[in-house]
Design a protein around this motif. Structure first.
Motif, short mmCIF file in Angstrom:
data_model
loop_
_atom_site.label_atom_id
_atom_site.label_comp_id
_atom_site.label_asym_id
_atom_site.label_seq_id
_atom_site.Cartn_x
_atom_site.Cartn_y
_atom_site.Cartn_z
N ILE A 18 0.83 -1.20 0.00
CA ILE A 18 0.00 0.00 0.00
C ILE A 18 0.87 1.25 0.00
CG2 ILE A 18 -1.63 1.33 1.39
CD1 ILE A 18 -2.84 -1.41 2.23
N VAL A 19 1.93 1.25 0.78
CA VAL A 19 2.87 2.38 0.80
C VAL A 19 3.41 2.63 -0.60
CG1 VAL A 19 5.14 3.15 1.59
CG2 VAL A 19 3.51 2.17 3.22
N GLN A 20 3.83 1.58 -1.28
CA GLN A 20 4.40 1.73 -2.63
C GLN A 20 3.37 2.29 -3.60
OE1 GLN A 20 5.70 -2.40 -2.87
NE2 GLN A 20 7.84 -1.75 -2.91
N ALA A 21 2.13 1.84 -3.48
CA ALA A 21 1.08 2.34 -4.38
C ALA A 21 0.79 3.82 -4.13
CB ALA A 21 -0.19 1.51 -4.20
N LEU A 22 0.78 4.22 -2.88
CA LEU A 22 0.56 5.63 -2.55
C LEU A 22 1.69 6.50 -3.07
CD1 LEU A 22 -0.75 5.19 1.10
CD2 LEU A 22 -2.09 6.04 -0.84
N LEU A 23 2.92 6.05 -2.88
CA LEU A 23 4.07 6.81 -3.37
C LEU A 23 4.04 6.92 -4.89
CD1 LEU A 23 6.89 5.29 -1.13
CD2 LEU A 23 5.95 7.62 -0.97
N ALA A 24 3.65 5.84 -5.56
CA ALA A 24 3.65 5.83 -7.03
C ALA A 24 2.71 6.87 -7.60
CB ALA A 24 3.28 4.43 -7.53
N ARG A 25 1.68 7.23 -6.86
CA ARG A 25 0.74 8.21 -7.39
C ARG A 25 0.98 9.62 -6.83
NH1 ARG A 25 -5.16 6.95 -4.70
NH2 ARG A 25 -4.79 7.98 -2.71
N GLY A 26 2.04 9.77 -6.01
CA GLY A 26 2.44 11.11 -5.60
C GLY A 26 2.04 11.54 -4.21
N ASP A 27 1.49 10.65 -3.40
CA ASP A 27 1.14 11.02 -2.03
C ASP A 27 2.37 11.06 -1.14
OD1 ASP A 27 -1.70 11.35 -2.10
OD2 ASP A 27 -1.92 9.19 -2.28
N GLN A 28 2.32 11.89 -0.12
CA GLN A 28 3.27 11.79 0.97
C GLN A 28 2.80 10.68 1.90
OE1 GLN A 28 4.66 15.60 2.78
NE2 GLN A 28 3.09 16.51 1.47
N PRO A 48 12.00 10.62 -1.06
CA PRO A 48 12.05 11.62 0.02
C PRO A 48 10.68 11.96 0.59
CG PRO A 48 12.50 12.62 -2.13
CD PRO A 48 12.52 11.15 -2.33
N GLU A 49 9.62 11.64 -0.14
CA GLU A 49 8.27 11.92 0.34
C GLU A 49 7.77 10.84 1.30
OE1 GLU A 49 7.73 9.98 -3.77
OE2 GLU A 49 9.23 11.09 -2.63
N LEU A 50 8.62 9.85 1.59
CA LEU A 50 8.29 8.81 2.56
C LEU A 50 9.01 9.06 3.87
CD1 LEU A 50 7.14 6.04 3.43
CD2 LEU A 50 9.15 4.98 2.34
N THR A 51 8.24 9.09 4.95
CA THR A 51 8.79 9.25 6.29
C THR A 51 8.55 7.98 7.08
OG1 THR A 51 8.33 11.62 6.28
CG2 THR A 51 8.72 10.60 8.42
N LEU A 52 9.58 7.45 7.71
CA LEU A 52 9.44 6.26 8.53
C LEU A 52 9.24 6.65 9.98
CD1 LEU A 52 12.30 4.03 7.03
CD2 LEU A 52 9.91 4.21 6.31
#
Length: 325
Positions: A18-28, A48-52
């Motif tokens: 789910i994280v990968q799908a969100l990132l692929a469409r441009g969400d933070q 860089p738009e992903l924060t752990l």
């Protein structure tokens, strides 16, 4: 304009997809888990738009700190102790994670003005199906610790929706499968045996009919539920609407791996060879089709074929890198 989505259980098999799908469409994305996996760490170096974020949903102060620090605008809640066997072995921990953790999450949302959460629920909340195909209005009478704790989380979400204006949307899925399935169950056990050239015979349960949904379709349904502007319902089936048997799984594996020695026998299916399964069937997906525009892309045959192709590619890559046999 992108949103900042908090994903709980983000280092898990479904969570990271789910994280990968969100990132692929441009969400933070704020990826929350007890600890960040190597896959999550690698993903963060490329995005860089992903924060752990690391926190225990069972610890109220840690949950609040995540909301204070990162300010998410919506939540996808996948964190849970998953599965009938594992939940039965640690019932108190399962209650703490699946139910108390959800309450902490809802309360943090309330205090920080975050309205929407998509909660990954399960067909186990129904217990025994009373028909071959069931809708979301089927009575929920779970007969497993796992199903009970997930139903409790659904009901708490309804209280927070009614009392505080949250939008707690439940995605009820069924037997999700796909590449790198982390549990030794169907279809993974058949695929691994086939590719290893070993025999695998399921001694009972081959005639169990159950909705089995490929992970990509599950992810797509979750994002549709997350994006819908106004919900008339708080629960959706994200599955296939069909109920092939476990023997069908073995048959498709034999089709795509010639010479595979995998088979089944009829009888009562046992989770982990210990717990009898609830009576299963298909999940009616009409509501998800009409309300969300959901349309599964993989029937069982196509999903098994892709799972095998992915498993082969992974094995080839490991051999090329000097990893494994």
């Amino acid at each position: 304009m992108s949103r900042k989505i908090l994903v709980t259980g983000a280092s898990g098999w479904l969570g990271i997809a789910i994280v990968q799908a969100l990132l692929a469409r441009g969400d933070q994305v704020v990826a929350l888990d007890l600890r960040s996996s190597p896959a999550s760490l690698a993903l963060a170096t490329r995005h860089p738009e992903l924060t752990l974020a690391e926190a225990d949903l069972g610890e109220w102060s840690q949950v609040v700190d995540v909301f204070k620090a990162h300010g998410p605008t919506a939540v996808v809640h996948t964190a849970a102790i998953v599965g009938v066997v594992l939940a039965a072995d640690v019932p108190i921990k399962t209650l703490r994670v699946n139910t108390e953790g959800s309450i902490n999450l809802f309360e943090a949302m309330r205090l920080h003005g975050v309205k929407r959460v998509v909660h990954l629920s399960t067909e186990e909340t129904y217990g025994d199906f009373t028909a071959p195909v069931i809708t979301e209005d089927h009575p929920q009478k779970p007969n497993s610790v796992y199903g009970l704790t997930k139903l409790a989380a659904e009901h708490y979400g309804r209280v927070y929706t009614d009392r505080y204006g949250l939008e707690c949307i439940n995605v009820r899925t069924c037997w999700v499968y796909g590449p790198n399935l982390p549990r030794a169950r169907v279809p993974k056990v058949f695929i691994d045996a086939a590719l290893d050239g070993t025999a695998y015979h399921l001694t009972a349960g081959g005639d169990l009919a159950v909705d089995q949904v490929y992970i990509d379709d599950t992810v797509a349904g979750v994002l549709l539920a997350l994006d819908k502007k106004n919900h008339r319902f708080d629960a959706y089936h994200i599955a296939t609407g069909q109920a092939p048997t476990i023997d069908d799984v073995a048959r498709f594996v034999r089709e795509f791996v010639p010479g595979a020695n995998v088979s089944t026998a009829p009888g009562l299916y046992l989770h982990g060879d210990r717990f009898p399964t609830a009576r299963k069937g298909a999940l009616d997906i009409s509501r998800a089709r009409q309300e969300l525009g959901y349309s599964p892309q993989y029937d069982l045959r196509a999903g098994i074929e892709k799972s095998i192709l992915e498993a082969r590619a992974e094995r080839t890559a490991k051999r090329a890198g000097g990893i494994g046999p």
